[in-house]
Scaffold this motif. Structure first.
Motif, PDB file in Angstrom:
ATOM      1  N   TRP A 190      37.529  30.967  43.326  1.00 15.15           N
ATOM      2  CA  TRP A 190      36.079  30.964  43.575  1.00 15.15           C
ATOM      3  C   TRP A 190      35.577  32.395  43.744  1.00 15.15           C
ATOM      4  O   TRP A 190      34.578  32.791  43.133  1.00 15.15           O
ATOM      5  N   PHE A 191      36.287  33.173  44.551  1.00 17.62           N
ATOM      6  CA  PHE A 191      35.877  34.553  44.799  1.00 17.62           C
ATOM      7  C   PHE A 191      35.998  35.399  43.529  1.00 17.62           C
ATOM      8  O   PHE A 191      35.122  36.208  43.217  1.00 17.62           O
ATOM      9  N   GLU A 192      37.058  35.196  42.779  1.00 21.13           N
ATOM     10  CA  GLU A 192      37.256  35.950  41.537  1.00 21.13           C
ATOM     11  C   GLU A 192      36.132  35.663  40.539  1.00 21.13           C
ATOM     12  O   GLU A 192      35.630  36.579  39.879  1.00 21.13           O
ATOM     13  N   GLN A 193      35.705  34.418  40.432  1.00 16.21           N
ATOM     14  CA  GLN A 193      34.596  34.066  39.544  1.00 16.21           C
ATOM     15  C   GLN A 193      33.305  34.758  39.979  1.00 16.21           C
ATOM     16  O   GLN A 193      32.556  35.263  39.145  1.00 16.21           O
ATOM     17  N   PHE A 194      33.064  34.775  41.288  1.00 14.16           N
ATOM     18  CA  PHE A 194      31.891  35.474  41.805  1.00 14.16           C
ATOM     19  C   PHE A 194      31.941  36.953  41.424  1.00 14.16           C
ATOM     20  O   PHE A 194      30.958  37.513  40.944  1.00 14.16           O
ATOM     21  N   CYS A 195      33.095  37.563  41.617  1.00 10.63           N
ATOM     22  CA  CYS A 195      33.252  38.992  41.313  1.00 10.63           C
ATOM     23  C   CYS A 195      33.073  39.271  39.828  1.00 10.63           C
ATOM     24  O   CYS A 195      32.378  40.217  39.449  1.00 10.63           O
ATOM     25  N   LEU A 196      33.697  38.466  38.989  1.00 14.48           N
ATOM     26  CA  LEU A 196      33.584  38.680  37.548  1.00 14.48           C
ATOM     27  C   LEU A 196      32.143  38.513  37.075  1.00 14.48           C
ATOM     28  O   LEU A 196      31.682  39.233  36.196  1.00 14.48           O
ATOM     29  N   GLN A 197      31.447  37.579  37.664  1.00 16.01           N
ATOM     30  CA  GLN A 197      30.078  37.298  37.250  1.00 16.01           C
ATOM     31  C   GLN A 197      29.094  38.359  37.735  1.00 16.01           C
ATOM     32  O   GLN A 197      28.144  38.695  37.026  1.00 16.01           O
ATOM     33  N   HIS A 198      29.320  38.915  38.924  1.00 17.41           N
ATOM     34  CA  HIS A 198      28.309  39.785  39.519  1.00 17.41           C
ATOM     35  C   HIS A 198      28.756  41.232  39.745  1.00 17.41           C
ATOM     36  O   HIS A 198      28.001  42.145  39.455  1.00 17.41           O
ATOM     37  N   LEU A 199      29.962  41.448  40.272  1.00 14.05           N
ATOM     38  CA  LEU A 199      30.375  42.800  40.633  1.00 14.05           C
ATOM     39  C   LEU A 199      30.719  43.660  39.430  1.00 14.05           C
ATOM     40  O   LEU A 199      30.429  44.856  39.425  1.00 14.05           O
ATOM     41  N   SER A 200      31.320  43.062  38.426  1.00 15.22           N
ATOM     42  CA  SER A 200      31.699  43.861  37.260  1.00 15.22           C
ATOM     43  C   SER A 200      30.464  44.440  36.566  1.00 15.22           C
ATOM     44  O   SER A 200      30.519  45.515  35.983  1.00 15.22           O
ATOM     45  N   GLN A 201      29.316  43.754  36.641  1.00 11.02           N
ATOM     46  CA  GLN A 201      28.069  44.267  36.054  1.00 11.02           C
ATOM     47  C   GLN A 201      27.578  45.515  36.787  1.00 11.02           C
ATOM     48  O   GLN A 201      26.833  46.299  36.232  1.00 11.02           O
ATOM     49  N   LEU A 202      27.979  45.673  38.037  1.00 13.57           N
ATOM     50  CA  LEU A 202      27.552  46.820  38.831  1.00 13.57           C
ATOM     51  C   LEU A 202      28.561  47.961  38.809  1.00 13.57           C
ATOM     52  O   LEU A 202      28.422  48.919  39.554  1.00 13.57           O
ATOM     53  N   ASN A 227      40.016  40.734  46.979  1.00 19.55           N
ATOM     54  CA  ASN A 227      40.642  39.422  46.883  1.00 19.55           C
ATOM     55  C   ASN A 227      41.830  39.321  47.842  1.00 19.55           C
ATOM     56  O   ASN A 227      42.039  38.284  48.481  1.00 19.55           O
ATOM     57  N   LEU A 228      42.585  40.392  47.967  1.00 20.14           N
ATOM     58  CA  LEU A 228      43.709  40.423  48.914  1.00 20.14           C
ATOM     59  C   LEU A 228      43.199  40.351  50.355  1.00 20.14           C
ATOM     60  O   LEU A 228      43.770  39.647  51.195  1.00 20.14           O
ATOM     61  N   ALA A 229      42.118  41.061  50.653  1.00 21.61           N
ATOM     62  CA  ALA A 229      41.533  41.016  51.999  1.00 21.61           C
ATOM     63  C   ALA A 229      41.043  39.601  52.323  1.00 21.61           C
ATOM     64  O   ALA A 229      41.250  39.103  53.437  1.00 21.61           O
ATOM     65  N   LEU A 230      40.403  38.960  51.357  1.00 15.23           N
ATOM     66  CA  LEU A 230      39.947  37.580  51.543  1.00 15.23           C
ATOM     67  C   LEU A 230      41.137  36.664  51.803  1.00 15.23           C
ATOM     68  O   LEU A 230      41.103  35.827  52.710  1.00 15.23           O
ATOM     69  N   ALA A 231      42.196  36.814  51.017  1.00 15.90           N
ATOM     70  CA  ALA A 231      43.396  35.985  51.193  1.00 15.90           C
ATOM     71  C   ALA A 231      43.989  36.182  52.579  1.00 15.90           C
ATOM     72  O   ALA A 231      44.392  35.209  53.240  1.00 15.90           O
TER      73      ALA A 231
END
Length: 192
Positions: free
Chosen positions: A71-83, A94-98
Motif C-alpha cells: 500500500w505504501f509503495e503504491q502511494f510512493c510510486l504514484q505521488h513521490l516519484s513525480q516530485l 518503507n523500512l521505517a514504516l515496516a
C-alpha cells in the motif's frame, strides 16, 4: 504588473490548491511566479499545504506487513516519484514504516487481541512526507531505551535507533484519545 496584484492572485490560487494534483500545482506556479517575492510567497504557502494523503487500517497481525508495505509503495510510486524522490529515499521510508508497524504489533499490541487495529496515515507535503502509526498499547518512554553498544550482539533493542537513522524526525506521543502515535518524518531533497 504591481507586486500587490501578484500577491492577491497568488493568495487566491494557493487557497484553491487542495483541489489540484501535483501537475496542476506546478502549472499554476509556472504561470503565476513572475518575481522573487511571488516565488517566496508561493513556496512558503505550499509548505503548509498537504498535497496528497492516504489512510490504512489493519489488524495487529505480522502477516499483514506485506499488505502495508505494498500500500505504501503504491502511494510512493504514484505521488513521490513525480516530485523527484529517489528510490533510496523511498526504500528507507518503507523500512521505517515496516519497523514502526512491526513494533506496534510485537510490543504495543502483544497482550491485545489480533483484531485490535493499527491505523496508518500518510501525509505528503511539498517539502516532506509524514507517516503516522496509531496503536492502542500502553505508552512507553523511548528515551529510556539504552542504545546498544557498537559490536554487541543482542536480541532486539535496535528498532528505535534504526528508525531515528532512517528518518529526519521521529516522535512518539500518547494522544488524548488513548492511542499512541509514532510520527516518522522525511524531508525531500530540496528541503535538506
Amino acid at each position: 504588473m504591481p507586486k500587490s496584484f501578484i500577491f492577491c492572485i497568488l493568495v487566491d490560487k494557493i487557497s484553491q490548491l487542495r483541489f489540484f494534483g501535483i501537475r496542476a500545482i506546478w502549472r499554476i506556479m509556472q504561470n503565476l511566479i513572475t518575481s522573487n517575492l511571488g516565488l517566496f510567497i508561493f513556496k512558503s504557502q505550499l509548505m503548509f499545504t498537504i498535497v496528497q494523503q492516504d489512510h490504512l487500517k489493519v489488524k495487529s497481525e505480522l502477516s499483514l506487513l506485506n499488505q502495508v508495505q505494498e500500500w505504501f509503495e503504491q502511494f510512493c510510486l504514484q505521488h513521490l516519484s513525480q516530485l523527484g524522490w529517489s528510490k533510496t529515499q523511498l526504500d528507507r521510508l518503507n523500512l521505517a514504516l515496516a519497523e514502526g508497524f512491526t513494533n506496534a504489533v510485537r510490543h504495543a499490541h502483544h497482550a491485545l487481541p489480533p483484531e485490535t487495529t493499527i491505523e496508518i496515515n500518510v501525509d505528503l507535503w511539498i517539502d516532506r512526507l509524514e507517516i503516522r502509526i496509531w496503536d492502542y498499547g500502553k505508552p512507553f518512554n523511548p528515551d529510556a531505551i539504552a542504545e546498544p553498544a557498537p559490536g554487541t550482539l543482542q536480541v532486539g533493542g535496535y528498532g528505535w535507533f534504526l528508525l531515528r537513522r532512517l528518518a529526519d524526525r521521529v516522535v512518539y506521543e500518547r494522544g488524548a484519545d488513548g492511542r499512541n502515535c509514532l510520527l516518522i518524518v522525511k524531508y525531500s531533497v530540496e528541503a535538506q
